[in-house]
Scaffold this active site. Structure first.
Site, PDB file in Angstrom:
ATOM      1  N   GLU A 184       1.468  -0.773  -0.252  1.00 35.52           N
ATOM      2  CA  GLU A 184       0.262   0.046   0.033  1.00 35.52           C
ATOM      3  C   GLU A 184       1.017   0.562  -0.479  1.00 35.52           C
ATOM      4  OE1 GLU A 184      -3.284  -0.552  -0.412  1.00 35.52           O
ATOM      5  OE2 GLU A 184      -3.751  -1.688   0.724  1.00 35.52           O
ATOM      6  N   CYS A 218      -2.058   8.971   2.391  1.00 33.01           N
ATOM      7  CA  CYS A 218      -1.818   8.305   1.132  1.00 33.01           C
ATOM      8  C   CYS A 218      -3.483   8.689   0.782  1.00 33.01           C
ATOM      9  CB  CYS A 218      -1.448   6.422   1.447  1.00 33.01           C
ATOM     10  SG  CYS A 218      -3.792   5.937   2.158  1.00 33.01           S
TER      11      CYS A 218
HETATM   12  P1  NAD Z   1       8.119   5.175   4.509  1.00 30.42           P
HETATM   13  O1  NAD Z   1       8.269   4.225   3.223  1.00 30.42           O
HETATM   14  O2  NAD Z   1       9.164   5.931   5.222  1.00 30.42           O
HETATM   15  O3  NAD Z   1       8.434   3.541   6.339  1.00 30.42           O
HETATM   16  C1  NAD Z   1       7.145   3.138   6.449  1.00 30.42           C
HETATM   17  C2  NAD Z   1       7.857   1.974   6.833  1.00 30.42           C
HETATM   18  O4  NAD Z   1       9.024   1.643   6.524  1.00 30.42           O
HETATM   19  C3  NAD Z   1       8.398   2.059   8.322  1.00 30.42           C
HETATM   20  O5  NAD Z   1       7.962   1.580   9.178  1.00 30.42           O
HETATM   21  C4  NAD Z   1      10.517   2.115   8.243  1.00 30.42           C
HETATM   22  O6  NAD Z   1      10.981   1.875   8.807  1.00 30.42           O
HETATM   23  C5  NAD Z   1      10.178   1.159   7.208  1.00 30.42           C
HETATM   24  N1  NAD Z   1      11.087   0.773   6.084  1.00 30.42           N
HETATM   25  C6  NAD Z   1      11.802   1.332   5.823  1.00 30.42           C
HETATM   26  N2  NAD Z   1      12.950   1.560   4.928  1.00 30.42           N
HETATM   27  C7  NAD Z   1      12.595  -0.134   4.911  1.00 30.42           C
HETATM   28  C8  NAD Z   1      13.185  -1.081   4.271  1.00 30.42           C
HETATM   29  N3  NAD Z   1      14.356  -1.147   3.989  1.00 30.42           N
HETATM   30  N4  NAD Z   1      12.940  -2.620   4.111  1.00 30.42           N
HETATM   31  C9  NAD Z   1      12.170  -2.695   5.185  1.00 30.42           C
HETATM   32  N5  NAD Z   1      11.047  -1.691   5.936  1.00 30.42           N
HETATM   33  C10 NAD Z   1      11.841  -0.415   6.302  1.00 30.42           C
HETATM   34  O7  NAD Z   1       7.006   5.532   4.957  1.00 30.42           O
HETATM   35  P2  NAD Z   1       5.973   6.889   5.812  1.00 30.42           P
HETATM   36  O8  NAD Z   1       6.766   8.411   5.729  1.00 30.42           O
HETATM   37  O9  NAD Z   1       6.182   6.209   6.893  1.00 30.42           O
HETATM   38  O10 NAD Z   1       4.487   6.881   5.575  1.00 30.42           O
HETATM   39  C11 NAD Z   1       4.694   7.878   4.970  1.00 30.42           C
HETATM   40  C12 NAD Z   1       4.547   7.635   2.821  1.00 30.42           C
HETATM   41  O11 NAD Z   1       3.118   6.009   3.623  1.00 30.42           O
HETATM   42  C13 NAD Z   1       3.562   7.569   2.342  1.00 30.42           C
HETATM   43  O12 NAD Z   1       3.868   8.105   0.707  1.00 30.42           O
HETATM   44  C14 NAD Z   1       2.026   7.624   2.120  1.00 30.42           C
HETATM   45  O13 NAD Z   1       0.903   8.007   1.005  1.00 30.42           O
HETATM   46  C15 NAD Z   1       2.257   5.928   2.517  1.00 30.42           C
HETATM   47  N6  NAD Z   1       0.991   6.043   3.070  1.00 30.42           N
HETATM   48  C16 NAD Z   1       0.403   4.942   2.233  1.00 30.42           C
HETATM   49  C17 NAD Z   1      -0.682   4.480   2.430  1.00 30.42           C
HETATM   50  C18 NAD Z   1      -2.051   3.662   1.656  1.00 30.42           C
HETATM   51  O14 NAD Z   1      -2.698   2.850   2.651  1.00 30.42           O
HETATM   52  N7  NAD Z   1      -1.564   2.995   0.133  1.00 30.42           N
HETATM   53  C19 NAD Z   1      -1.329   4.377   4.218  1.00 30.42           C
HETATM   54  C20 NAD Z   1      -0.453   4.987   4.700  1.00 30.42           C
HETATM   55  C21 NAD Z   1       0.319   5.947   3.938  1.00 30.42           C
END
Ligand code: NAD
Length: 469
Positions: A184, A218
């Site tokens: 997502e 999102c």
């Molecule tokens: P992010 O990608 O920075 O982090 C998300 C998660 O991934 C965190 O727990 C982080 O620690 C982890 N992570 C980071 N690098 C990783 C790796 N290499 N391997 C495994 N895990 C890793 O995102 P964020 O800033 O927390 O959230 C914002 C983003 O999320 C926006 O782009 C938003 O659109 C998206 N989002 C999407 C939805 C949806 O349902 N489509 C919902 C909410 C947020």
């Protein structure tokens, strides 16, 4: 068990709202509506529906040649699934994935965002408080390196919610180990406002849809395409309503819009606004920092004349910006809306429901709302997720529950004492009989089909074969 979880969440609702608004800075009311309510409803919904949806399911066979067999679908858990979640809805996102994971029989390792560890810990506490077996859900805290290690440990499936850049890394890591995933990712949701829409209502929706959670959702409204005759009034209404919003931290009970999560994200939004201005867009209101409130506060901005090639229309802004572009027609709006790598959700605003539905079916997105924005996320029956850069797979709804199971087809032969016609013993007329079967099932006229069924060398030969091995 899910009802006990629901009751545990309800009992500790104050704690949930406190910790979420403290860690994210979002207004308490948004924590109640978007995090608490949704989690309670998901537990209730799946407690009622999951037993029915996960039951063995009969699969009737349409092909006459397979009528002597009875088929079923069985659903079984994947095993240990990994849930890696973002900071922006730090309670609802993990909860609405853990609940279907557990009800389908999986164990879970949750890695919450490093920006919201206390909310992540509370999720784990509530599962334990509800009486689920100890360690059925484990919460591991840390940053990206912990998430990467979790995938390296080869869980049975990965459910990731977050940015496109991280999603890509996760997809690659999963591919190397052939681990299935649900991703997502980001959104760039378009809002199409036709000239016949109720502009008072549509402008209020645009303001809320762009600025809820300080635009860090999102499903934020990120691009608005408004038909030319309505553009000026609509933009003026958006600016007027935006000016009335109160900026403030989570401790300010009257605040409408909170801070951004971190300075880096705020600077990215400022840079997009600067680029838009340089290329000819006009900021009607907002866009300035409010250092008096704290370093992460940015005034909600309304921007008009935003060009299609500007970052404000192409990249996920993920901040408090309402970007408007006027269009000549609904067709042009759909064309622009579809010209994006993102496709999470969209909305159409019109007084003509039929036209709204017609446009909705032409928009490339996982969900399209007619005369509302984003709220489908709170409908437990509605699937969430979109194609392209927005990811793959679904959460919420029956489809989200089915992401939590393996599907097995079980077949029972009703004539166990009869050797199958297609088994060895190919000499003789078997090929002619097989061709007769094809003719009997698919020839373009009934006469030919019946002839093939009854003819001496026809399909009948399959049933009355003698030379089997
Ligand atoms: P992010 O990608 O920075 O982090 C998300 C998660 O991934 C965190 O727990 C982080 O620690 C982890 N992570 C980071 N690098 C990783 C790796 N290499 N391997 C495994 N895990 C890793 O995102 P964020 O800033 O927390 O959230 C914002 C983003 O999320 C926006 O782009 C938003 O659109 C998206 N989002 C999407 C939805 C949806 O349902 N489509 C919902 C909410 C947020």
């Amino acid at each position: 068990m899910l009802r006990r979880l629901r009751d545990a969440i309800f009992e500790r609702r104050e704690d949930v709202v406190d910790v979420v608004s403290r860690e994210t800075g979002k207004p308490r009311v948004e924590a109640v509506l978007a995090e608490l309510l949704l989690s309670l409803d998901t537990a209730n919904f799946l407690a009622r529906q999951a037993p029915r949806w996960l039951r063995r399911e009969r699969v009737p066979h349409h092909n006459i040649a397979m009528k002597a067999k009875a088929g079923w679908l069985e659903y079984s858990p994947h095993g240990v699934v990994a849930i890696i979640s973002p900071w922006n809805y730090p309670f609802a996102i993990p909860m609405t994935e853990i609940i279907p994971a557990l009800v389908a029989g999986n164990a879970v390792v949750l890695k919450p965002s490093e920006l919201t560890p206390a909310t992540g810990a509370l999720v784990g506490e509530l599962i334990e408080q509800a009486g689920f077996p100890k360690n059925l859900v484990q919460v591991v805290q840390g940053g990206g390196e912990v998430g990467a290690a979790l995938i390296d440990a080869a869980p049975a499936k990965v459910f990731f919610t977050g940015s496109v850049a991280t999603g890509r890394r996760i997809a690659e890591a999963c591919a190397a180990k052939l681990i299935p995933s649900v991703l997502e990712l980001g959104g760039k949701d378009a809002m199409i406002v036709l000239a016949d829409a109720d502009l008072e209502i549509a402008s209020s929706a645009a303001v809320w849809g762009s600025f809820t959670n300080c635009g860090q959702a999102c499903l934020s409204v990120e691009r608005i395409y408004v038909e030319r005759p309505a553009a000026e009034r609509f933009s003026a209404l958006c600016a007027e309503k935006t000016k009335k919003l109160r900026l403030g931290g989570a401790s300010d009970a009257a605040a409408d819009v909170g801070p951004m999560i971190r300075l880096r994200q705020l600077e990215k939004v400022e840079q997009q606004l600067r680029e838009a201005e340089q290329l000819g867009a006009r900021i009607l209101t907002g866009g300035r920092r409010r250092a008096d409130l704290g370093e992460n506060f940015l005034e909600p901005a309304v921007v008009v004349q935003v060009g299609h090639s500007m970052q404000l229309m192409r990249e996920e802004t993920f901040g408090p910006v309402l970007a408007i572009r006027s269009v000549a027609s609904a067709d042009e709006a759909v064309e622009l809306a579809n010209d994006s790598p993102f496709a999470l959700s969209a909305s159409v605003w019109t007084g003509d429901e039929k036209k709204g539905r017609e446009l909705a079916s032409r928009i490339r997105a996982g969900a399209v709302m007619i005369n509302d924005v984003a709220s489908y996320y709170g409908i437990s029956e509605a699937p969430h997720g979109g194609p392209g850069a927005s990811g793959w797979g679904r959460t919420h709804s029956r489809l989200g529950l089915l992401e939590m199971v393996q599907v097995k087809y079980v077949d029972v032969d009703r004539l166990p004492r009869v050797a199958k016609a297609w088994w060895y013993g190919y000499a003789g007329d078997l090929t002619a009989s097989a061709e007769g079967l094809v003719e009997a099932l698919f020839a373009p006229s009934w006469k030919r089909r019946i002839g093939a069924m009854l003819g001496k060398r026809g399909a009948r030969g399959l049933i009355f074969r003698r030379n089997r091995i």
